[in-house]
Each structure stands twice: as structure tokens, then as C-alpha cells.
Enzyme design. Structure first.
Site, PDB file in Angstrom:
ATOM      1  CG  PHE A  89      -1.906   1.159   1.182  1.00 57.52           C
ATOM      2  CD1 PHE A  89      -3.144   0.992   0.578  1.00 57.52           C
ATOM      3  CD2 PHE A  89      -1.588   2.406   1.719  1.00 57.52           C
ATOM      4  CE1 PHE A  89      -4.061   2.040   0.532  1.00 57.52           C
ATOM      5  CE2 PHE A  89      -2.484   3.459   1.657  1.00 57.52           C
ATOM      6  CZ  PHE A  89      -3.725   3.275   1.061  1.00 57.52           C
ATOM      7  CB  ILE A  90       2.090   3.418  -2.632  1.00 63.22           C
ATOM      8  CG1 ILE A  90       2.688   2.098  -3.155  1.00 63.22           C
ATOM      9  CG2 ILE A  90       3.089   4.557  -2.733  1.00 63.22           C
ATOM     10  CD1 ILE A  90       3.856   1.576  -2.359  1.00 63.22           C
ATOM     11  CG  HIS A 106      -6.357  -3.419 -12.090  1.00 67.17           C
ATOM     12  ND1 HIS A 106      -7.440  -4.100 -12.591  1.00 67.17           N
ATOM     13  CD2 HIS A 106      -6.460  -3.501 -10.740  1.00 67.17           C
ATOM     14  CE1 HIS A 106      -8.165  -4.575 -11.592  1.00 67.17           C
ATOM     15  NE2 HIS A 106      -7.596  -4.217 -10.455  1.00 67.17           N
ATOM     16  CG  ASP A 142      -9.125  -1.390  -7.932  1.00 70.01           C
ATOM     17  OD1 ASP A 142      -9.831  -0.689  -7.185  1.00 70.01           O
ATOM     18  OD2 ASP A 142      -9.184  -2.627  -7.952  1.00 70.01           O
ATOM     19  CE  LYS A 614     -11.129 -40.792 -46.364  1.00 75.90           C
ATOM     20  NZ  LYS A 614     -11.460 -42.223 -46.633  1.00 75.90           N
ATOM     21  CB  VAL A 650     -13.898 -39.388 -42.412  1.00 75.44           C
ATOM     22  CG1 VAL A 650     -12.631 -39.281 -41.552  1.00 75.44           C
ATOM     23  CG2 VAL A 650     -14.905 -40.302 -41.741  1.00 75.44           C
ATOM     24  N   GLY A 651     -13.167 -37.295 -44.545  1.00 75.85           N
ATOM     25  CA  GLY A 651     -12.164 -36.459 -45.203  1.00 75.85           C
ATOM     26  C   GLY A 651     -12.578 -35.003 -45.249  1.00 75.85           C
ATOM     27  CD  GLN A 652     -15.766 -31.467 -47.848  1.00 74.45           C
ATOM     28  OE1 GLN A 652     -15.117 -32.187 -48.586  1.00 74.45           O
ATOM     29  NE2 GLN A 652     -16.038 -30.204 -48.122  1.00 74.45           N
ATOM     30  CB  CYS A 723       0.183 -42.048 -58.291  1.00 79.68           C
ATOM     31  SG  CYS A 723       1.687 -42.170 -57.322  1.00 79.68           S
ATOM     32  CE  LYS A 773     -15.313 -44.771 -61.039  1.00 79.21           C
ATOM     33  NZ  LYS A 773     -14.732 -43.806 -60.056  1.00 79.21           N
ATOM     34  CG  PHE A 823      -5.073 -45.481 -60.683  1.00 81.54           C
ATOM     35  CD1 PHE A 823      -3.938 -44.698 -60.600  1.00 81.54           C
ATOM     36  CD2 PHE A 823      -5.509 -46.125 -59.535  1.00 81.54           C
ATOM     37  CE1 PHE A 823      -3.254 -44.559 -59.402  1.00 81.54           C
ATOM     38  CE2 PHE A 823      -4.843 -45.999 -58.328  1.00 81.54           C
ATOM     39  CZ  PHE A 823      -3.704 -45.205 -58.269  1.00 81.54           C
TER      40      PHE A 823
END
Length: 919
Positions: A89-90, A106, A142, A614, A650-652, A723, A773, A823
Site C-alpha cells: 500500500f503506497i 491492473h 483501482d 483417414k 470424414v475427409g471433408q 500414380c 471403370k 490407373f
């Protein structure tokens, strides 16, 4: 301007240094008396700078300033008092004496919270915004006018400590400097505080820190806020089994997302005074702590607890356990296990030359042991207790209690640790062995069902039969995995681990993968149709090599020092730090299930990140078997998480989750575009390894037999599900017909059949949809006018998704099969005029893909010219498919960006921070 600083602590010392560096004259520093013969850090900083230091036990007597102190203070001639952190305390005589009076720091946005514990109440009240104020001191301490305010968003798991370190301390020091600058410039405001909105909270004491389960602990949010608001001092506490216990490290658990393996306490019942009132759920333990429930049914996880009687801090999950149970981390010690404890103590006494009781928290190295003693310890444990440990394990379990726990667990597990990790395994007899693998998701080192309890079948492409049902994960599972990975990175053992220790774990994992390589290769063959011998050498072999290669990089990731221009008369030092990104997502394809995991995850983990992976929905099994080995290798919970399921869910969700900071993807170009768009929503870093249509140029001056063999390898390797497959061959006209005939001979030699048969060359395509495919792809080639030399059909009379190795010639540049990859096992040959290097390069580059390429020639000029001008990330010269873990791999254009493998792969999982210092 002459300044007097009144305060204490490191905060006060930093303000002192900042004001000095700005050129202000510090005429005196007033701080607290020495404690235990040690000066406060502010006093130390002032003394080092030859600034007068004054240490008053008190400034006033009977509310009156002590005259001698006042006179000593006035003699300094201060024009401003700066109180950065002051616990005394000042008197107002001191406060108002200087020309510019006094400013005070503060830790609250005034007038919201006033008093000595303002920041505690900011958290306890659940404020979303916190911060600090610098105000002009008055007799209300304060309540004076505000000079400036700084705000910060309170994060859900902020504590006093985290908020102080990340904002209140660093920004507060800077703001004190700014406030003094404004005063010196005559521009500092005095904004009167309104009384409205002030809470006038009391000083937080130990008595106030007791959890009231009807109020401060009523809901999970209230309990969480109270625990983190009390933090370490004074510490929120409750009576547990009659003993006062303080709780720390609280985090909210999202509704419906209980941690994996949450279960009742394995020791005695936890009797928490007042907790059961109102019928709340009983506490549960889990891998990371103790779960406490609110009356609303939601819960918090508490990490650690302090036993006030002994002052000992323990994992909260150990509350209620006996000392031996807590040390071993298990209940029901056998007589033989209990006898290990005194034997271990005897060994320690001999090494440490120490008599008497040895407490569980005694640290081997702090007690005087050195690195040379580790070998002796390991050998004596092996000889006397018959448990084998590695030197590295001793370094990771340094206290007596931790080492005893490890010994008990290892004794139960057996020599290889196999028994230490149990799960509901699928067991099959195949390839002359029993294989066992998980079918659940892997989150936080536990195999768990999907949150929805849904499953999906995974099919053996050779038999067309369902192998097993596998967890079908969704967004809720992603959220749980991200929470586990985030905790592991930010507050778990992984985030604190030394880089070299991280490398040791990765080496250990690689060793376990090698020990299980035949089983892994068998599972890969069953699930993906890969020929067993190829799976053993490439799918699994290169996966092991990847982890070993990047394990060696762990302690070699470093930044640079950079010479920059100096801010004369001062000097500067700039350095860069390479840091892990955080939680990373990885999405892998179905053609190399384990190898694609390894290529990405090994670099990701070496850099220090945690990961959610994933795997492809149709080939999840080796990824899940890998998780078993991760747990056995000793990786901390949350570091690796694997979620089988659909990409759309999951991936999204991984790509869109804001806490996932990086995503690595290998797959098709259309899906890659979707991934990139999702990442862009929250500016997530991503790397993409996408489709290819890799050109292979064969010149007439090639080594003919080798060129034919390597070209067939380039197309038909791994059934064409590759790939970097040679998607289109350009053969010089003068050898074209001869080359085609030679390829037909090689195709005729291929043995098609059971992928587990060592004599098989060509296994089934990965799954039925892909086979369909491929058949459509070949039909389109024929309809566009390409010549089908052989193949193009499903293998007749053979069960399984088998495609005949196929050869097309006379392929024109505009045709679909000349532009898009199959592929699959489809070779496409076009001729080019002899000597037309520029023409064939133009045709080879006339594709949106740029993954790989190849050239066969004896002419070094041609080889270099093609290598220089071809638009592809990889160029093979007189070879094909020659990849190595040390060589970077990745494509250009629509084949994506970023690199796997080699040192460059680390850059995908690191961020660079620049630090500039002035001295």
C-alpha cells in the site's frame, strides 16, 4: 522524464528494462524486502544497472506516511511514479507528489473487475473478453481514471497461467512503455471510470477457493471456470475421501464425447464431499485424467491433483488408488509384482549409494545417477527381476514410481510388449499364418466404435468375400480425434518431448513394423489385392524405410542465423526457428494403403506434429494394424488417430476442421480440388499428390530388352494401380512394331491369380467399382479408334476382380485414353518420327498432369534434353519406378503440389518463425 518504479517481480523488471531502453531516467526503484536472503528480480535488475534500490517493509504507520521514507523519496526528484506490479500500500502523499503523479498496471478491463484478484474473477465469471488497464492511481487503489486498456479473447481452456504468459505479461510490459510515452508527449488521457458495471470482487483466498457443488460446481462450465480461475494459487479444492485435494488442468469435454475408455476408478470409491448432492453422475477415470460431472450431465476432465497433507502432486486419475496401484497404473498387484518393488529399491540403493526409504517421486538422475549408471540399472533389473528394458525407457521413466509402473506393465506384457495393448481383434488364417488386426477407429490410443455405431464391409478382391465389418466414422469421430490430437500437441507428453526421444519412438515403431512385416504384407494382400511378394518388398518394405529415414531427421531440424542491417548504435541478431504446425490431417488412397500412410505420416511425426489419418474406405486394415504397433511402440495418446470411413464425411470434416492446421492428400485430381477448396475456408496449408498421365519416351538407340522390361514394369507394376504409372508410351517409329511385339511376349508371360501365391505376377484390381471403370475406359479407347492389341476384358473363368493386362496402339493425341489415366494395367503406345525430339516433347507435355516421366536412350544429350524440358516432378532415365525414401516425390500442374519423401517433405509439416533481437 525522471521516473521512480515501485513494484516487484519479473514483470516489474521487464518494465524497468523497457523504460531504460527508451531513454527515460530511472531515479530509483522501490521494491519489497529480501525473502530468504534473496532479492526480488526487480531489485536485481536495478542493481545491475547501478540504479538506487530501496526496500521498505512498509511505507506508513497508523495510516500516516513515514516521514523519513517520504523525504528519501522526494530527494530523487521523480516526475512520474510507475507501479507495474505492486503488492504494497503506497501512501497518497507518494502517489500524488510527482509532477505527473502515478500510473498503475491492473489485470482487468476496468471497471469490470476490481481488487487484488481481478483476473481470477474474470475466468471464474466466464468472461469471453479479458485484458488489463493502466490507470491513474487514486485513494481507491483501482478506481482512478483509465489511461489505456488492452483486450484479449479468453480461450475455452485458458488458465491464469496461460493468460498471463500469452497476453497479460508480454502485452502489459509493452503497454506500460506506451503509457509512459503518452505521458511524456502530453497526450495521455484520463478517462473517468463509471461505477456501473463494477463487480468489486473479494480477494481470492483458500477459503473462497473451496468448490461449492451447488453453485461454483453446479454445471460443467461453472466447474471448469472455477478450477481454471483459481489455478495453482490458491487452487480450487474439495474434500476427497476426507483429505483436502486441489484440482488443476481442467478442460471442458464436449457433450456426448466422453474420452475413450472412461471407466469407474479402479481403486476405492472417490467420496467427494457434496459432489453427489443433486444426483450427478459419479466420477470416471480415463487416460488423461479424472472426469467430474455437472448437474447438467456434462463434464470436465481434470489432469492433476495436489494432496494438501503431503504437498504431493499426482495425476488426477490416480486419486483413490493405493500407492502401489498409483505407481503401477494398474489395480490388483499380484504377490510377485508387489515383490518387485523392494527389489527395485535395493538396486537403486546400490547404484546411488543411498540408505533408507526411497520415495516414489525420487528421480534417478537428480539423485546423482549418470548416463553410465543406466546400463547397470537395466542389467540389474534384467538379472534380478527378469524384465528387459531399454536404456531409452529409463530416460523416459526417471522416478522410482514411474520405473516400477513400467516394470509391472512390461512383466504382464511379455518380452515384446504385446500383452500391454489389448483390443477386439479379427483373427484369420491366411498365407500359412494367423493374422490379427483391429476393425475399430483408433482415437487417443484406444480402439473404439464409430460414434454412430455404424460399420461398413471391406472386401477381399480375390475372393469377393467380406473380410470383416469396419467402423464407419463421421464428423463426431473427427471432432473427438482432433480434440485428442490437439491435447497431445499442446499439453501432452508429445508436445514436450525432446526431438531425439521422438526419433527413438519412431525407430522403435519401424522395428515393430519389421517384426510384423509378413503379417502386414498378408493383410495388405487380403485387403487390396497386392501380390504378396510385392507387398512385402514395396508396400511394407518402403513403409519401414520411411519411418527409419525420418526418425533420423527428428534431431536435425534446425533454423538459421541471418545477417540483417543493424539498428545503429545497437546491433541485431536474427534467427529462424522451424516449428511443427500442430494437428495435421492425412487422407490416403487405396492403391498403397500402408506405404502412402508411411510416406506422409513419418515426415509429419518427425516434425513434431500430431495426426488424424483417414485411410481409403475400401482398404483400411493395414492402417488399423499400424495403430496397434503405434500403441505398442509407446507413442503417447492422441499422437496418431485413424478414422476409417467415407471421404465425404470424414475427409471433408478433417479438411474443414479449424483446429487441423495442415492436410496432406494423395488421390484423384477431382477430389484434390474439393480438398483444396475445403482447406481454403480456414486458410489451411495443404499438399496434394494427385493424378498423373506420365509420358515414357523410348528412343531407337535405347538398350532394347531393358526398355521393354522396364516399360512393362512402368505400366503393370502393382496391377497398374500406381500414380506414377507410365500412362502413355512414345516409341520412335523405327522400333515401334518390334517394341509392340516384344511387349506382347512379356504380357503373355504374366501369371494371373491368387496374390498370396509366390508365383503370381498380376493380382486382382482393388475393388469392383474400379474394375468396372477400367472396362469402360477400354471400351472408350476402342470406340475412339485406338487399336486394342490384347486384353481389355475381365479375366474369364476366374473368381475375383481380375483385369487382363491390356495393350493399345495407334493412339492419337486427342483420344480420351491419351489424355486421362486408367490407373490400371493398360499400356498405351503412340509412335513418333525418328529424330523428332522437339515434337515428341511437345506431345508428352500436352497434358494437364505432371507427376512423373521417363526416357530410354543411350545418348546423354537426349537424356539431358528430355530431363530439362519435360514438365514433371520426377524424371526416370533408363529406369522406371525407382523411388527412394531420400528422394523428394511430387508433381506439377494438375498433379498437385508439395513433396513427399526426402528432406523437402519436412517442409510440408513445418512452419518457420523469424526472431529478431536487439542488443
Amino acid at each position: 522524464m525522471k521516473i521512480a518504479i515501485i513494484g516487484q517481480s519479473a514483470f516489474g523488471a521487464e518494465v524497468f528494462k523497457l523504460l531504460q531502453s527508451k531513454g527515460y531516467e530511472i531515479v530509483g526503484v522501490f521494491t519489497i524486502s529480501d525473502k530468504g536472503g534473496k532479492e526480488d528480480i526487480l531489485a536485481q535488475a536495478a542493481a545491475a544497472a547501478n540504479v538506487p534500490v530501496f526496500k521498505y517493509a512498509r511505507w506508513r504507520v497508523k495510516n500516516q506516511v513515514i516521514p523519513e521514507i517520504f523525504e528519501e523519496y522526494k530527494s530523487l526528484g521523480a516526475e512520474l511514479n510507475v507501479l507495474p506490479f505492486c503488492s504494497q500500500f503506497i501512501p497518497m502523499e507518494i502517489i500524488n507528489y510527482p509532477k505527473h503523479q502515478s500510473i498503475v498496471y491492473h489485470p482487468s478491463i476496468l471497471p469490470r473487475h476490481r481488487g487484488a484478484s481481478a483476473i481470477n474473477w474474470t475466468l471464474i465469471h466466464g468472461d469471453e473478453i479479458g485484458g488489463f488497464s493502466i490507470f491513474w492511481a487514486d485513494d481507491g487503489l483501482d478506481t482512478g481514471p483509465v489511461l489505456l486498456t488492452r483486450e484479449v479473447k479468453i480461450e475455452p481452456d485458458d488458465t491464469l497461467n496461460s493468460l498471463y504468459k500469452r497476453f497479460l505479461f508480454p502485452e502489459g510490459v509493452k503497454a506500460m512503455g506506451e503509457a509512459v510515452d503518452q505521458i511524456a508527449a502530453g497526450s495521455a488521457p484520463k478517462l473517468v471510470q463509471p461505477a456501473e458495471g463494477a463487480t468489486y470482487d473479494p480477494k481470492m483466498t483458500a477459503e473462497l477457493a473451496k468448490i461449492d457443488w451447488a453453485t461454483t460446481g453446479a454445471t460443467a462450465v461453472q466447474l471448469h471456470n472455477f478450477i481454471r480461475g483459481c489455478d495453482r494459487v490458491p487452487g480450487a479444492w474439495a474434500l476427497v475421501n476426507g483429505e483436502r485435494v486441489s484440482l488443476f488442468g481442467s478442460r471442458l469435454v464436449p457433450a456426448g464425447q466422453l474420452p475413450t475408455a472412461a471407466a469407474p476408478n479402479p481403486g476405492q470409491d472417490l467420496l467427494i464431499e457434496g459432489y453427489a448432492d443433486g444426483g450427478r453422475k459419479p466420477p470416471l477415470t480415463h487416460a488423461d485424467g479424472l472426469l467430474l460431472f455437472g448437474l447438467d450431465g456434462n463434464c470436465v476432465s481434470v489432469a492433476t491433483a495436489r494432496l494438501e497433507a503431503s504437498g504431493k502432486t499426482v495425476p488426477a486419475k490416480q486419486l483413490g488408488l493405493s500407492p502401489d496401484q498409483a505407481a503401477a497404473g494398474v489395480s490388483n498387484l499380484t504377490d510377485a509384482e508387489s515383490a518387485m518393488k523392494p527389489e527395485l529399491q535395493r538396486i537403486w540403493r546400490g547404484i546411488l549409494a543411498r540408505e533408507g526409504d526411497l520415495p516414489d517421486d525420487l528421480d534417478f538422475f537428480k539423485a546423482g545417477a549418470g548416463s553410465m549408471d543406466v546400463t547397470r540399472l537395466v542389467e540389474e533389473i534384467k538379472n534380478s527381476i527378469q524384465v528387459s528394458l531399454s536404456n531409452e525407457e529409463v530416460y523416459m521413466a526417471t522416478t522410482l514410481g514411474e520405473l516400477f509402473a513400467l516394470i509391472v506393465q512390461r512383466s504382464r506384457a511379455g518380452a515384446d510388449g504385446a500383452g500391454s495393448f489389448q483390443y477386439d481383434a479379427v483373427r484369420l488364417q491366411a498365407n500359412g499364418m494367423e493374422v490379427a488386426f483391429p476393425r475399430q477407429a483408433f482415437i487417443n490410443n484406444r480402439f473404439v466404435d464409430a460414434a454412430s455405431s455404424k460399420t461398413s464391409p471391406t472386401v477381399n478382391p480375390f475372393t469377393e468375400e467380406v473380410i470383416c465389418e469396419v467402423a464407419f466414422c463421421g464428423k463426431a469421430d473427427v471432432d473427438a480425434a482432433v480434440a485428442a490430437a490437439s491435447a497431445a500437441f499442446h499439453s501432452g507428453e508429445w508436445g514436450r518431448m525432446n526431438a531425439r526421444d521422438r526419433g527413438r519412438l519412431m525407430f522403435r515403431l519401424a522395428d515393430l513394423m519389421e517384426a510384423h512385416k509378413e503379417e502386414l504384407a498378408t493383410i495388405e494382400s487380403l485387403d487390396s489385392g497386392a501380390v504378396y511378394t510385392l507387398a512385402l518388398k514395396t508396400h511394407i518394405g518402403m513403409s519401414i524405410d520411411s519411418f527409419r529415414y525420418f526418425a533420423g531427421w527428428c534431431d536435425k531440424i534446425h533454423g538459421q542465423t541471418i545477417p540483417i542491417n543493424h539498428a545503429r548504435p545497437n546491433r541485431n541478431l536474427t534467427l529462424t526457428i522451424r516449428e511443427p504446425i500442430g494437428v495435421c490431417g492425412i487422407v490416403t488412397p487405396w492403391n498403397y494403403p500402408l506405404m502412402m500412410l508411411a510416406w506422409k505420416m513419418s515426415a509429419c511425426l518427425a516434425a513434431g506434429n500430431t495426426v488424424i489419418l483417414k485411410p481409403a474406405q475400401v482398404t483400411p486394415l493395414t492402417s488399423l494394424k499400424f495403430c496397434e504397433l503405434v500403441a505398442r511402440a509407446g507413442f503417447p495418446p492422441g499422437v496418431v488417430n485413424v478414422l476409417p470411413g467415407p471421404g465425404a464425411a470424414v475427409g471433408q470434416s478433417i479438411a474443414e476442421h479449424p483446429e487441423v492446421r495442415k492436410l496432406g492428400f494423395t488421390g484423384s485430381t477431382p477430389v484434390g480440388r474439393t480438398i483444396m477448396a475445403a482447406c481454403s475456408a480456414n486458410v489451411k496449408k495443404c499438399s496434394l499428390e494427385l493424378g498423373g498421365k506420365s509420358p515414357l519416351i523410348v528412343f531407337a538407340d535405347c538398350e532394347f530388352a531393358k526398355a521393354v522390361k522396364m516399360a512393362c514394369n512402368g505400366v503393370f507394376f502393382n496391377k497398374g494401380e500406381n500414380c506414377i504409372a507410365a500412362g502413355r508410351l512414345f516409341v520412335e517409329a523405327s522400333i515401334h512394331d518390334r517394341f509392340v511385339e516384344a511387349v506382347k511376349v512379356e504380357i503373355a508371360k504374366m501369371r494371373i491369380g491368387d496374390p498370396l501365391d509366390r508365383a503370381t505376377d498380376h493380382g486382382p484390381q482393388n475393388h469392383r467399382a474400379h474394375l468396372d471403370k477400367l472396362l469402360e475406359y477400354c471400351q472408350r479407347g476402342v470406340s475412339e479408334g485406338a487399336k486394342l492389341v490384347c486384353g481389355g476384358r475381365r479375366v474369364a473363368g476366374l473368381r475375383g476382380f481380375f483385369m487382363e493386362p491390356t495393350l493399345f496402339t495407334g493412339v492419337q493425341d486427342h483420344m480420351h485414353i491419351a489424355q486421362e489415366e486408367s490407373f490400371g494395367p493398360v499400356m498405351i503406345i503412340s509412335d513418333f518420327p525418328d529424330g523428332d525430339i522437339d515434337g515428341v516433347l511437345s506431345r508428352a507435355n500436352a497434358t494437364e498432369y505432371g507427376l512423373a516421366s521417363g526416357v530410354f536412350t543411350r545418348d546423354i544429350y537426349k537424356a539431358l534434353r528430355v530431363s530439362e524440358r519435360i514438365h514433371a516432378g520426377t524424371v526416370f532415365v533408363n529406369t522406371y519406378n525407382k523411388t527412394d525414401v531420400a528422394a523428394p516425390f511430387g508433381g506439377f500442374k494438375q498433379s498437385g503440389f508439395g513433396k513427399d519423401l526426402g528432406e523437402e517433405a519436412l517442409n510440408e509439416y513445418l512452419k518457420t518463425k523469424t526472431v529478431t533481437m536487439e542488443f
